[in-house]
Enzyme design. Structure first.
Site, short mmCIF file in Angstrom:
data_model
loop_
_atom_site.label_atom_id
_atom_site.label_comp_id
_atom_site.label_asym_id
_atom_site.label_seq_id
_atom_site.Cartn_x
_atom_site.Cartn_y
_atom_site.Cartn_z
N CYS A 3 0.84 -1.21 0.00
CA CYS A 3 0.00 0.00 0.00
C CYS A 3 0.87 1.25 0.00
O CYS A 3 2.01 1.21 0.48
CB CYS A 3 -0.86 0.08 1.26
N ASP A 4 0.28 2.32 -0.47
CA ASP A 4 0.91 3.62 -0.31
C ASP A 4 -0.18 4.68 -0.26
O ASP A 4 -1.15 4.63 -1.02
CB ASP A 4 1.88 3.94 -1.44
#
Length: 185
Positions: free
Chosen positions: A67-68
């Site tokens: 994720c970011d």
């Protein structure tokens, strides 16, 4: 099936536990290389995919979730603050204004890879200098994109979109991507 969250974020770990009961946390260690020529959504996706791929290379028999999260204010991308002064400056800039939070999620196993993002519009309350000082002194904004957590009280006036996206892991999107991973296998 072995699941790995490629993030050290305690908030992401907590949110993923709403979907999966059994997973490991093995954060990506590589340096985040940001391509500033990309649109913010593309940038978030590229970073999430890079984290996912890095951990997948070490654990190719697992399903890896990378994720970011990025915060976009006008044409500026706001990452994690460098220090307390930077956090205070960011909070002052966001005070009373609207910005966007984009979280990309990449899920990969040996059969396929899926990648999507979620975007939420967030409007801040007007924040006093005293409020900003107390909040920054708490240390809470120092490990968060945009220098804040939506779950911390007093900051956000309203938001349009998914709350968990702003926290750092859009639960409905992540659940959908995990379900896609199990299709046609």
């Amino acid at each position: 099936m072995r699941y790995i969250l490629a993030s050290a974020s305690p908030r992401r770990r907590e949110l993923l536990s709403q979907i999966l009961t059994d997973f490991e946390v093995i954060p990506a260690q590589g340096e985040e290389k940001v391509n500033i020529s990309l649109f913010p959504e593309q940038m978030a996706c590229a970073l999430a995919e890079s984290k996912c791929d890095e951990v997948f290379q070490k654990y190719p028999n697992a399903t890896v979730i990378g994720c970011d999260t990025i915060v976009v204010f006008g044409n500026e991308i706001l990452g994690k603050p460098k220090d307390r002064e930077d956090a205070a400056k960011t909070l002052k800039m966001l005070s009373g204004k609207t910005h966007f939070v984009i979280t990309a999620v990449c899920v990969r196993n040996k059969y396929k890879k899926v990648l999507e993002f979620d975007k939420t519009e967030v409007k801040f309350n007007v924040l006093s200098d005293d409020f900003i000082k107390i909040y920054v002194d708490s240390g809470s904004p120092l490990d968060k994109a945009g220098s804040y957590g939506i779950q911390d009280g007093g900051l956000v006036k309203e938001y349009f979109g998914n709350y968990t996206n702003v926290v750092g892991l859009p639960v409905p999107l992540t659940k959908k991507l995990l379900e896609k991973m199990n299709e046609d296998i």
